[in-house]
Design a protein around this motif. Sequence first.
Motif, PDB file in Angstrom:
ATOM      1  N   VAL A   1      36.558  58.310 -25.628  1.00 44.71           N
ATOM      2  CA  VAL A   1      36.379  56.870 -25.460  1.00 44.71           C
ATOM      3  C   VAL A   1      35.375  56.338 -26.490  1.00 44.71           C
ATOM      4  N   GLY A   2      34.273  57.054 -26.680  1.00 44.10           N
ATOM      5  CA  GLY A   2      33.283  56.633 -27.660  1.00 44.10           C
ATOM      6  C   GLY A   2      33.864  56.554 -29.062  1.00 44.10           C
ATOM      7  N   LEU A   3      34.699  57.517 -29.415  1.00 44.85           N
ATOM      8  CA  LEU A   3      35.319  57.516 -30.736  1.00 44.85           C
ATOM      9  C   LEU A   3      36.277  56.347 -30.883  1.00 44.85           C
ATOM     10  N   ALA A   4      37.020  56.038 -29.816  1.00 41.11           N
ATOM     11  CA  ALA A   4      37.937  54.894 -29.865  1.00 41.11           C
ATOM     12  C   ALA A   4      37.172  53.580 -30.005  1.00 41.11           C
ATOM     13  N   LEU A   5      36.046  53.453 -29.298  1.00 36.14           N
ATOM     14  CA  LEU A   5      35.247  52.236 -29.410  1.00 36.14           C
ATOM     15  C   LEU A   5      34.647  52.068 -30.792  1.00 36.14           C
ATOM     16  N   ARG A   6      34.463  53.164 -31.512  1.00 35.69           N
ATOM     17  CA  ARG A   6      33.945  53.094 -32.881  1.00 35.69           C
ATOM     18  C   ARG A   6      35.045  52.874 -33.909  1.00 35.69           C
ATOM     19  N   GLY A   7      36.249  52.701 -33.451  1.00 33.80           N
ATOM     20  CA  GLY A   7      37.353  52.509 -34.387  1.00 33.80           C
ATOM     21  C   GLY A   7      37.771  53.776 -35.079  1.00 33.80           C
ATOM     22  N   GLY A   8      37.553  54.930 -34.438  1.00 35.30           N
ATOM     23  CA  GLY A   8      37.955  56.197 -35.023  1.00 35.30           C
ATOM     24  C   GLY A   8      37.021  56.711 -36.098  1.00 35.30           C
ATOM     25  N   ARG A   9      35.839  56.133 -36.212  1.00 30.47           N
ATOM     26  CA  ARG A   9      34.866  56.575 -37.211  1.00 30.47           C
ATOM     27  C   ARG A   9      33.658  57.184 -36.516  1.00 30.47           C
ATOM     28  N   LEU A  10      33.092  58.236 -37.124  1.00 35.99           N
ATOM     29  CA  LEU A  10      31.898  58.844 -36.555  1.00 35.99           C
ATOM     30  C   LEU A  10      30.647  58.040 -36.861  1.00 35.99           C
TER      31      LEU A  10
END
Length: 733
Positions: free
Chosen positions: A198-207
């Motif tokens: 979920v965190g990765l999706a909220l970041r738009g797929g960027r670390l």
Amino acid sequence: MPRSARSFADDLRARSDDQLRTLLRARPDLTRPAPADLTALAARASTVASVRRALDQLSAGHLRVLEAVLVKDVDAAPELLGASKRHVQSICRDLWDQALLWRSPEGCRPARAVADVLTAPARLGPTSRELGVPDLSEKALTAYESLTGAAKSAIDRLRWEHPRASFDGPAAADVLSELVAAGLLVRTDDDGVIPREVGLALRGGRLYRDGIEPPVPPDGGQVAKDADADSARAALDILWHVESVVRQWDSAPPRVLRSGGLSVRDHRTVATSLGVELGLAAFVTELAYAASLIANDGDFEPSWLPTAAYDEWADRDPADRWAALATAWWASGRAAFLAGAGTTQGTINVLGPDAAWPLMRGRRQDVLHALRDVDPDVPVAVDYVDAVLRWRRPLRLPAGAPTHAADVLREAAWLGITGRDVLSTAGRALVDGADPAEAMRSAMPAPVDHLLLQADLTAVAPGPLTADLDALMRESAEVESRGGATVYRFTDASIRRALDGGRPAGELLERLTVASPTPVPQPLEYLISDVARRHGQTRVGTAGCYLRNDDVATLDAMTNDRYLAALQLRRIAPTVVVSPAHPATVLEMLRQHGYSPIAEGQDGHVVRVGDDRRRAPVPRTAQPPTLDSVSDGAIDQVIGHLRRGEIAAGTRSARSSGPRIPSTDPTVTLALLQEAAADRAAVWIGFSDVHGELHRTLFHPRQVDGGRVTGTVGERDETRTFSIHRISGVASE
């Protein structure tokens, strides 16, 4: 990279000697002590302690690629980081060289302990599987858009910074409930956590918001001129400051505090005598200590005294003296800027144990390397150095942690390693490991052998003086101001100090006459003659001691002076007075009260009292413990030892059942057994019995605690407990 290997140990065994050299240079801790064979090397390289030390040395770019591999895999890393595939592959090769990645049949994988150290890669939370909830990452953005303002604000603060947060209070509890209902947070015992997907999706797929490129250095729009000249001026100033402090402590050594260090009062005395701020006074004192010019004398009532090393240092030319100070500062693990700071235990004192900071040496070198990597003559701002340090040491310097770059740069400017915010030629030589003395010698102005004597009892030195003339002025005059030129002032006290040191008035006048291109001003000549006329009328001997003076009135004044009552002066003749005190004590007290005595020997000739000055023992150079590097010769010896151990282990394995068991040190043994116990995996161990005979068995460890490991052996699952020190080695089944 090589072809895939079955295990991390096989990956290391497949490496060539050159590849092993690259690994051991990058991770020198693996060489001490030398592993028995390559299996032991693999075991040590996969321990948490060694991996953590290796990760501490990674730049942010390399660390982010490693985190991307942890989060997904190598193929997904370019997309996760917004970087080119070629750049990511180049960094992966570096990580493989350091044995932080290895080539498994499924692709490039991190070493096992990497996940134990990087428990929250890229500040992402645990996976949905680890949290025991379904993966809702595909619906995350839709759920985010439907949040209320308060909930959306909360998730915005968390998604890039930290996956876990506490929600205290009724309003916060409502926000937590909303986020949990939306599937963006998972409720735990006392807080909420964002699942990794979920965190990765909220970041738009960027670390990360930015990529894996280092900070951009300043361009050459501004050029610093005369940096070496500015550096040389600072070098001469710091030499003068250090010499002044040591000379002052030679005659009046301050006491060592019971807890160690210099008292606040003595610290302020140094600052006042030098006419500088407390920070520079602390730096000068710590610098003299780092160069072993001053030390604790270790007496019953210890004092800070010059060492014998100071006498040798003072006889060298200015460039060599400066190089000794710069080299000592470069290698020192002490942080002078901490002096005066308050702690829970009290104030940190100059020269005290709390002013030592083991990380200071590495931090100082990181700062100057950041300056070296910029184009010469381009000024560097503190903000850029801060950014470079955080990029090069992301684990040691997370957001909010102080870098102390400004403190290091200020000390470098005081010392003359930098000039006008750029690395000087001498400073660059120091960083590159060359001889800084030669570079500084060419930058320093040539010493002058003349003075401009003024009628107002001052003298102007138009540059650095020669050694003899500098010593003369230190003895006979006070420094009134310093800069491009130094202004000295002659006083009664300074002239008397020169005469007390054994320099006759005639010689002093002669030396000043030779050094001055103009005649000696009449006021100065009168001053020297007047002080000399009164100087030495009273003479102190060694007969317990005695004082003699042809001026009976002066002796009457001494015997009746209540401030000299402690000397117990007693007249034994019209011109002779005796005292039970030591001659040095009598001399000191008489001089303090303006009587200007001199000492004489048994033959009546003038002698100098105190020539045999006390010196503190030269302390051992205590460098911070470091495993920063290992020589190429030592690496070649380790590799030869590994190859021989591998052959011997293969021979032993051919004669016994099960895999070969390498000899592992207790730290590696403990780590491998803990990993096997956590995974419920069986391992082969070699152990010695009570008679010292070696055995091997297949062992199922269950609990590792207190230097012992408990588990089962054999087909009957017999429970056994082994002491870690009796286990000679561990190998996977």
